[in-house]
Design a protein around this motif. Sequence first.
Motif, PDB file in Angstrom:
ATOM      1  N   VAL A 220      69.366 -29.030  44.253  1.00  0.00           N
ATOM      2  CA  VAL A 220      69.923 -28.052  44.776  1.00  0.00           C
ATOM      3  C   VAL A 220      69.315 -27.804  46.419  1.00  0.00           C
ATOM      4  N   VAL A 221      69.804 -27.216  46.959  1.00  0.00           N
ATOM      5  CA  VAL A 221      69.898 -27.158  48.974  1.00  0.00           C
ATOM      6  C   VAL A 221      68.649 -26.400  48.838  1.00  0.00           C
ATOM      7  N   ASP A 222      67.350 -26.710  49.509  1.00  0.00           N
ATOM      8  CA  ASP A 222      66.769 -25.981  49.708  1.00  0.00           C
ATOM      9  C   ASP A 222      67.065 -24.728  50.316  1.00  0.00           C
ATOM     10  N   GLY A 223      66.303 -23.574  50.885  1.00  0.00           N
ATOM     11  CA  GLY A 223      66.768 -22.559  51.422  1.00  0.00           C
ATOM     12  C   GLY A 223      68.063 -21.451  51.260  1.00  0.00           C
ATOM     13  N   ILE A 224      68.519 -22.134  50.739  1.00  0.00           N
ATOM     14  CA  ILE A 224      69.507 -21.183  50.078  1.00  0.00           C
ATOM     15  C   ILE A 224      70.478 -19.978  50.560  1.00  0.00           C
ATOM     16  N   ASP A 225      69.043 -19.151  49.866  1.00  0.00           N
ATOM     17  CA  ASP A 225      68.696 -17.794  49.159  1.00  0.00           C
ATOM     18  C   ASP A 225      68.693 -17.125  50.526  1.00  0.00           C
ATOM     19  N   SER A 226      68.580 -17.297  51.257  1.00  0.00           N
ATOM     20  CA  SER A 226      68.596 -16.903  53.207  1.00  0.00           C
ATOM     21  C   SER A 226      70.016 -17.223  53.892  1.00  0.00           C
ATOM     22  N   VAL A 227      70.871 -17.687  53.636  1.00  0.00           N
ATOM     23  CA  VAL A 227      71.812 -17.937  54.461  1.00  0.00           C
ATOM     24  C   VAL A 227      72.525 -16.804  54.802  1.00  0.00           C
ATOM     25  N   GLU A 228      72.873 -16.823  56.247  1.00  0.00           N
ATOM     26  CA  GLU A 228      73.960 -15.671  56.404  1.00  0.00           C
ATOM     27  C   GLU A 228      75.064 -17.189  57.122  1.00  0.00           C
ATOM     28  N   VAL A 229      76.164 -16.348  56.497  1.00  0.00           N
ATOM     29  CA  VAL A 229      77.998 -17.416  56.463  1.00  0.00           C
ATOM     30  C   VAL A 229      78.055 -16.713  58.246  1.00  0.00           C
ATOM     31  N   ASP A 230      78.000 -15.300  58.607  1.00  0.00           N
ATOM     32  CA  ASP A 230      78.188 -14.751  59.401  1.00  0.00           C
ATOM     33  C   ASP A 230      77.838 -13.707  60.259  1.00  0.00           C
ATOM     34  N   THR A 231      77.398 -13.964  61.016  1.00  0.00           N
ATOM     35  CA  THR A 231      77.040 -12.622  61.731  1.00  0.00           C
ATOM     36  C   THR A 231      77.702 -11.692  62.787  1.00  0.00           C
ATOM     37  N   ASN A 232      78.882 -11.834  62.053  1.00  0.00           N
ATOM     38  CA  ASN A 232      80.322 -10.364  63.099  1.00  0.00           C
ATOM     39  C   ASN A 232      80.020  -9.286  61.870  1.00  0.00           C
ATOM     40  N   VAL A 233      80.642  -8.219  62.998  1.00  0.00           N
ATOM     41  CA  VAL A 233      80.568  -6.931  62.481  1.00  0.00           C
ATOM     42  C   VAL A 233      81.896  -7.208  61.284  1.00  0.00           C
ATOM     43  N   GLY A 234      80.991  -6.772  59.992  1.00  0.00           N
ATOM     44  CA  GLY A 234      81.446  -6.477  59.372  1.00  0.00           C
ATOM     45  C   GLY A 234      80.897  -6.559  57.994  1.00  0.00           C
ATOM     46  N   ASN A 235      79.806  -7.532  58.613  1.00  0.00           N
ATOM     47  CA  ASN A 235      79.339  -8.672  57.279  1.00  0.00           C
ATOM     48  C   ASN A 235      79.026  -8.316  56.406  1.00  0.00           C
ATOM     49  N   HIS A 236      78.781  -8.597  55.326  1.00  0.00           N
ATOM     50  CA  HIS A 236      78.041  -8.113  54.016  1.00  0.00           C
ATOM     51  C   HIS A 236      76.958  -9.113  54.120  1.00  0.00           C
ATOM     52  N   SER A 237      75.948  -8.917  53.537  1.00  0.00           N
ATOM     53  CA  SER A 237      74.435 -10.239  53.058  1.00  0.00           C
ATOM     54  C   SER A 237      75.522 -10.923  51.443  1.00  0.00           C
ATOM     55  N   ILE A 238      75.422 -11.732  51.815  1.00  0.00           N
ATOM     56  CA  ILE A 238      75.337 -12.836  50.696  1.00  0.00           C
ATOM     57  C   ILE A 238      74.284 -13.475  49.906  1.00  0.00           C
ATOM     58  N   GLN A 239      73.494 -12.317  50.258  1.00  0.00           N
ATOM     59  CA  GLN A 239      71.355 -12.503  49.313  1.00  0.00           C
ATOM     60  C   GLN A 239      72.362 -11.280  47.970  1.00  0.00           C
ATOM     61  N   GLY A 240      70.381 -12.217  47.312  1.00  0.00           N
ATOM     62  CA  GLY A 240      70.861 -11.089  45.718  1.00  0.00           C
ATOM     63  C   GLY A 240      71.463 -11.720  44.970  1.00  0.00           C
ATOM     64  N   ALA A 241      71.699 -11.423  43.635  1.00  0.00           N
ATOM     65  CA  ALA A 241      72.370 -11.592  42.717  1.00  0.00           C
ATOM     66  C   ALA A 241      73.677 -10.604  43.186  1.00  0.00           C
ATOM     67  N   GLN A 242      74.296 -11.480  42.956  1.00  0.00           N
ATOM     68  CA  GLN A 242      76.491 -11.269  43.777  1.00  0.00           C
ATOM     69  C   GLN A 242      77.291 -11.959  42.807  1.00  0.00           C
ATOM     70  N   PRO A 243      78.431 -10.899  42.527  1.00  0.00           N
ATOM     71  CA  PRO A 243      79.276 -12.471  42.024  1.00  0.00           C
ATOM     72  C   PRO A 243      80.074 -13.620  42.930  1.00  0.00           C
ATOM     73  N   ARG A 244      80.149 -14.440  41.775  1.00  0.00           N
ATOM     74  CA  ARG A 244      80.061 -15.328  43.696  1.00  0.00           C
ATOM     75  C   ARG A 244      80.971 -16.937  42.669  1.00  0.00           C
ATOM     76  N   THR A 245      82.222 -17.130  43.763  1.00  0.00           N
ATOM     77  CA  THR A 245      82.745 -17.771  44.367  1.00  0.00           C
ATOM     78  C   THR A 245      81.908 -19.463  44.230  1.00  0.00           C
ATOM     79  N   ALA A 246      82.310 -20.556  43.464  1.00  0.00           N
ATOM     80  CA  ALA A 246      82.027 -22.178  43.525  1.00  0.00           C
ATOM     81  C   ALA A 246      82.570 -23.206  42.782  1.00  0.00           C
ATOM     82  N   VAL A 247      82.759 -24.230  44.191  1.00  0.00           N
ATOM     83  CA  VAL A 247      83.789 -25.469  43.350  1.00  0.00           C
ATOM     84  C   VAL A 247      82.682 -26.116  43.540  1.00  0.00           C
ATOM     85  N   GLY A 248      82.690 -27.105  42.457  1.00  0.00           N
ATOM     86  CA  GLY A 248      81.504 -28.479  42.814  1.00  0.00           C
ATOM     87  C   GLY A 248      82.772 -29.530  41.918  1.00  0.00           C
TER      88      GLY A 248
END
Length: 326
Positions: A220-248
């Motif tokens: 598991v990569v360290d610090g991933i719970d504090s990452v922000e993908v975008d900082t532009n207008v309309g961005n929503h936080s991706i932190q916390g318990a959320q619906p998710r999609t991932a590729v492994g």
Amino acid sequence: MPRNPRRPRPPARRALIAGVLTVALTAVGASAWALDRYVIEHVEISDVSAYEASLSATPTSDATTGSTTSSSTSDAVVTATSYESDGAAITISTVTTGTGSSTVTYYVADVVLSDATSLRSAFAQDAFGLNITENTSDIAADNGAVFAINGDYYGFRDTGIVIRDGVVYRDEGAREGLAFYRDGTVEVYDETTTTAAQLVADGVWNTLSFGPALLEGGQVVDGIDSVEVDTNVGNHSIQGAQPRTAVGVIDSNHLVFVVVDGRSPGYSAGVTMTGLAEIMQGLGATTAYNIDGGGSSTMYFDGEVVNNPLGKGQERGTSDILYIAG
């Protein structure tokens, strides 16, 4: 009797009026800009299918379906459905863990590709540009997909490297991306250290530009719970318990896709970024990457949406999908 001459407005009042007008005009301008940037469609390529057909051939496959099985453990209830075609062997599993408000439901697609190019991408409305959206299931149906997940919602932003089905659509490196190669390997890379042309020359077939990376070398990569993908207008936080999609990535041409439902206490609360990484780790992935989640998180299989977006069974439009043709 002569009328009194009009009294000049005090300078302070004139300044106040001018300030109010300036704020009003600025607000109108900002609203118009926001609508243009995040709502109004901007089509750059209106017929992606024709555009890609002029550059590369589209593979075909003959499919056969398998069976459905169920099992349970003390931790989870699992239901699985198998599917095989010339392009891929796919097993879809539904997993439910926890109880009460801690219940989490997620969907796993274990995919073994016969060829890396069997994993394809498609755009909403068969068009490339900003703010062009369509439901994952509709994009999938339009492209004859047997399996699909939502993509990285490239159309929300104007940065990132976008290569789809071997074709370059955008070359604005900005973040940590994921590259799928024609030889079946998949790797996380730094978009800012290369170019789209170089990636294609190196054999890249598809890219995703979202993140963050969840697993590296199976850890598991360290610090991933504090990452922000975008900082532009309309961005929503991706932190916390959320619906998710991932590729492994489990092995060459062996992938695992996960969609986690969320924001529905009692049915599925969602997971944190670390929780998502741990799911991917438990599935045997060595590399894993987060893509667009929230209301966009959708898995489609055999003509149906298999998850329950936001617990309402209602999809949210997205700009792109990854899919396997039926």
